[in-house]
Design a protein around this motif. Structure first.
Motif, PDB file in Angstrom:
ATOM      1  N   GLN A   1       1.731  -6.524 -16.290  1.00 37.07           N
ATOM      2  CA  GLN A   1       2.145  -5.651 -17.391  1.00 37.07           C
ATOM      3  C   GLN A   1       2.963  -4.445 -16.911  1.00 37.07           C
ATOM      4  OE1 GLN A   1      -1.165  -4.740 -20.118  1.00 37.07           O
ATOM      5  NE2 GLN A   1      -2.196  -6.604 -19.425  1.00 37.07           N
ATOM      6  N   HIS A   2       3.294  -4.429 -15.638  1.00 36.40           N
ATOM      7  CA  HIS A   2       4.118  -3.368 -15.034  1.00 36.40           C
ATOM      8  C   HIS A   2       3.504  -1.977 -15.261  1.00 36.40           C
ATOM      9  CE1 HIS A   2       7.124  -6.469 -14.451  1.00 36.40           C
ATOM     10  NE2 HIS A   2       7.056  -6.763 -15.738  1.00 36.40           N
ATOM     11  N   LEU A   3       2.185  -1.915 -15.100  1.00 45.18           N
ATOM     12  CA  LEU A   3       1.471  -0.654 -15.309  1.00 45.18           C
ATOM     13  C   LEU A   3       1.204   0.102 -14.013  1.00 45.18           C
ATOM     14  CD1 LEU A   3      -1.123  -1.789 -18.018  1.00 45.18           C
ATOM     15  CD2 LEU A   3       1.020  -0.530 -18.351  1.00 45.18           C
ATOM     16  N   VAL A   4       1.484  -0.535 -12.881  1.00 41.09           N
ATOM     17  CA  VAL A   4       1.201   0.079 -11.577  1.00 41.09           C
ATOM     18  C   VAL A   4       2.431  -0.054 -10.691  1.00 41.09           C
ATOM     19  CG1 VAL A   4      -0.203  -0.083  -9.488  1.00 41.09           C
ATOM     20  CG2 VAL A   4      -1.280  -0.343 -11.717  1.00 41.09           C
ATOM     21  N   ASP A   5       2.779   1.032 -10.020  1.00 40.54           N
ATOM     22  CA  ASP A   5       3.948   1.057  -9.137  1.00 40.54           C
ATOM     23  C   ASP A   5       3.586   0.966  -7.665  1.00 40.54           C
ATOM     24  OD1 ASP A   5       6.107   1.814 -11.236  1.00 40.54           O
ATOM     25  OD2 ASP A   5       4.519   3.290 -11.550  1.00 40.54           O
ATOM     26  N   PHE A   6       2.341   1.283  -7.329  1.00 41.28           N
ATOM     27  CA  PHE A   6       1.913   1.276  -5.931  1.00 41.28           C
ATOM     28  C   PHE A   6       0.432   0.916  -5.903  1.00 41.28           C
ATOM     29  CE2 PHE A   6       0.729   2.552  -1.774  1.00 41.28           C
ATOM     30  CZ  PHE A   6       1.879   2.762  -0.999  1.00 41.28           C
ATOM     31  N   VAL A   7       0.077  -0.023  -5.032  1.00 37.91           N
ATOM     32  CA  VAL A   7      -1.320  -0.424  -4.861  1.00 37.91           C
ATOM     33  C   VAL A   7      -1.744  -0.154  -3.424  1.00 37.91           C
ATOM     34  CG1 VAL A   7      -3.008  -2.294  -4.992  1.00 37.91           C
ATOM     35  CG2 VAL A   7      -1.086  -2.249  -6.593  1.00 37.91           C
TER      36      VAL A   7
ATOM     37  N   ARG B   1      -3.215 -11.640  -1.655  1.00 35.47           N
ATOM     38  CA  ARG B   1      -2.050 -12.448  -1.982  1.00 35.47           C
ATOM     39  C   ARG B   1      -1.314 -11.900  -3.205  1.00 35.47           C
ATOM     40  NH1 ARG B   1      -4.452 -16.940  -2.194  1.00 35.47           N
ATOM     41  NH2 ARG B   1      -4.685 -17.197  -4.437  1.00 35.47           N
ATOM     42  N   THR B   2      -2.079 -11.482  -4.212  1.00 43.36           N
ATOM     43  CA  THR B   2      -1.479 -10.935  -5.432  1.00 43.36           C
ATOM     44  C   THR B   2      -0.673  -9.681  -5.128  1.00 43.36           C
ATOM     45  OG1 THR B   2      -3.234 -11.841  -6.830  1.00 43.36           O
ATOM     46  CG2 THR B   2      -1.981  -9.975  -7.709  1.00 43.36           C
ATOM     47  N   ILE B   3      -1.244  -8.801  -4.332  1.00 43.56           N
ATOM     48  CA  ILE B   3      -0.561  -7.555  -3.983  1.00 43.56           C
ATOM     49  C   ILE B   3       0.722  -7.826  -3.200  1.00 43.56           C
ATOM     50  CG2 ILE B   3      -0.741  -5.466  -2.569  1.00 43.56           C
ATOM     51  CD1 ILE B   3      -3.770  -5.475  -3.350  1.00 43.56           C
ATOM     52  N   MET B   4       0.637  -8.691  -2.210  1.00 45.35           N
ATOM     53  CA  MET B   4       1.798  -8.958  -1.376  1.00 45.35           C
ATOM     54  C   MET B   4       2.912  -9.656  -2.149  1.00 45.35           C
ATOM     55  SD  MET B   4       0.041  -9.939   2.311  1.00 45.35           S
ATOM     56  CE  MET B   4       1.628 -10.156   3.123  1.00 45.35           C
ATOM     57  N   GLU B   5       2.545 -10.430  -3.149  1.00 45.01           N
ATOM     58  CA  GLU B   5       3.541 -11.174  -3.917  1.00 45.01           C
ATOM     59  C   GLU B   5       4.084 -10.390  -5.107  1.00 45.01           C
ATOM     60  OE1 GLU B   5       1.590 -14.762  -5.048  1.00 45.01           O
ATOM     61  OE2 GLU B   5       1.722 -15.689  -3.054  1.00 45.01           O
ATOM     62  N   SER B   6       3.294  -9.470  -5.668  1.00 42.64           N
ATOM     63  CA  SER B   6       3.656  -8.902  -6.964  1.00 42.64           C
ATOM     64  C   SER B   6       3.780  -7.386  -7.015  1.00 42.64           C
ATOM     65  CB  SER B   6       2.617  -9.344  -8.016  1.00 42.64           C
ATOM     66  OG  SER B   6       2.522 -10.757  -8.077  1.00 42.64           O
ATOM     67  N   ALA B   7       3.162  -6.667  -6.100  1.00 42.96           N
ATOM     68  CA  ALA B   7       3.181  -5.201  -6.200  1.00 42.96           C
ATOM     69  C   ALA B   7       4.559  -4.659  -5.837  1.00 42.96           C
ATOM     70  CB  ALA B   7       2.122  -4.595  -5.289  1.00 42.96           C
ATOM     71  N   PRO B   8       5.097  -3.725  -6.634  1.00 43.66           N
ATOM     72  CA  PRO B   8       6.388  -3.111  -6.296  1.00 43.66           C
ATOM     73  C   PRO B   8       6.355  -2.408  -4.939  1.00 43.66           C
ATOM     74  CG  PRO B   8       5.775  -2.613  -8.563  1.00 43.66           C
ATOM     75  CD  PRO B   8       4.577  -3.238  -7.926  1.00 43.66           C
ATOM     76  N   ALA B   9       5.235  -1.780  -4.624  1.00 44.40           N
ATOM     77  CA  ALA B   9       5.020  -1.144  -3.324  1.00 44.40           C
ATOM     78  C   ALA B   9       3.522  -1.164  -3.057  1.00 44.40           C
ATOM     79  CB  ALA B   9       5.552   0.291  -3.309  1.00 44.40           C
ATOM     80  N   TYR B  10       3.151  -1.208  -1.791  1.00 42.03           N
ATOM     81  CA  TYR B  10       1.716  -1.332  -1.496  1.00 42.03           C
ATOM     82  C   TYR B  10       1.442  -0.969  -0.047  1.00 42.03           C
ATOM     83  CZ  TYR B  10       2.916  -5.711   0.888  1.00 42.03           C
ATOM     84  OH  TYR B  10       3.453  -6.636   1.747  1.00 42.03           O
TER      85      TYR B  10
END
Length: 231
Positions: A112-118, A147-156
Motif C-alpha cells: 500500500q506504499h505506506l512505508v518508505d524505510f524498513v 525476503r519481502t523487505i529485500m524485494e519490496s522495501a524502497p529502502a531498508y
C-alpha cells in the motif's frame, strides 16, 4: 491507536532525514537485553491519541522530514495502517522498526506504499531464536520478512544488537549469509547503561563487545552485503 511515546526530533533514527520518533507498546519477543523494557511489557510511559500526533506533525512541517515508528513491536497493532496513512497524508516519509515476526503486515504496508524505510532487527541465526521467541514458526516467518523487505522495501537495513553471549563471529557470519546481497547490515554495540527487560542481564556477566571485536564482526559480514556499518 494510542501511542506510548513521542520523541520530538532525532538525527539518527531515520537515516538521511530529520525525524520524530513514535513509540508503540507491546512486544511478542522476550529479548533479555531489550532497552525498552516498559514498552516490551505493554506499558504506557505516556499516552498520545492519534489526533494529538497529527496536530504535532502539522506544526512541524518544514522542520521534520520523516517519522520513525518503533516500539515495542509496531506490527502488532492493526492501527499501524491508519497511523502510516495519516503520516503519509501530511507529506512525511515513514520508517518502521520491526522484529520481522509479522511478514503479512509488512507485506501489506509495503504493497500500500505506506512505508518508505524498513529496519528489521535480526537477533541471531534464524535457527537459534529460542532466547527471543517461543513461536515454533518464527524461523519461517522471519525468512519471509527478510525476503519481502529485500524485494519490496524502497529502502531498508537489517540490524543486530551485538551483545554477549548471543553474538560472536559464528553468529554474525551466519546472519550475514542469511541476508546475502542486502543493501545494508548494521551492527549495534550494546548499551550497558540501559535498563533491560531482564533486570539481571547486566549483572550476571559483561555483555559488551570490545571495539576490536566489533571490527572483526564487521569484516566477517562485509563480503555478504553491499554495506556493513557499526552504529
Amino acid at each position: 491507536m494510542i501511542l506510548a511515546g513521542l520523541q520530538k526530533n532525532s538525527f539518527i533514527d531515520f537515516p538521511g532525514k530529520i525525524s520524530c520518533v513514535l513509540f508503540t507498546t507491546g512486544c511478542n519477543f522476550i529479548c533479555p537485553y531489550c532497552h525498552n523494557a516498559d514498552l516490551a511489557r505493554g506499558e504506557y510511559p505516556a499516552r498520545f491519541e492519534l489526533t494529538e500526533i497529527i496536530d504535532f506533525l502539522k506544526s512541524r512541517r518544514g522542520m521534520l522530514e520523516g517519522v520513525a515508528i518503533t516500539g515495542g513491536e509496531p506490527t502488532l497493532d492493526r492501527g499501524i495502517f491508519d497511523l502510516c496513512r495519516a503520516v503519509k497524508s501530511l507529506g512525511y516519509s515513514v520508517k518502521i522498526d520491526t522484529n520481522g515476526s509479522h511478514p503479512e503486515v509488512l507485506r501489506q504496508l509495503l504493497a500500500q506504499h505506506l512505508v518508505d524505510f524498513v529496519a528489521m532487527d535480526i537477533k541471531a541465526p534464524l535457527s537459534d531464536y529460542r532466547p527471543f521467541s517461543r513461536n515454533p514458526t518464527i524461523h519461517e516467518r522471519l525468512t519471509v520478512s527478510i525476503r519481502t523487505i529485500m524485494e519490496s522495501a524502497p529502502a531498508y537495513e537489517f540490524r543486530t544488537t551485538c551483545t554477549a553471549p548471543f553474538v560472536n563471529e559464528t553468529t554474525v557470519e551466519a546472519i550475514a549469509k542469511t541476508i546475502e546481497g542486502a543493501a545494508c547490515y548494521v551492527l549495534q554495540p550494546f548499551n550497558r547503561r540501559a535498563v533491560c527487560l531482564d533486570p539481571e542481564f547486566n549483572r550476571r556477566q559483561d555483555p559488551n563487545l570490545l571495539p576490536e571485536m566489533m571490527q572483526r564482526l564487521k569484516a566477517l559480514a562485509e563480503p555478504f552485503v553491499e554495506r556493513c556499518i557499526i552504529r
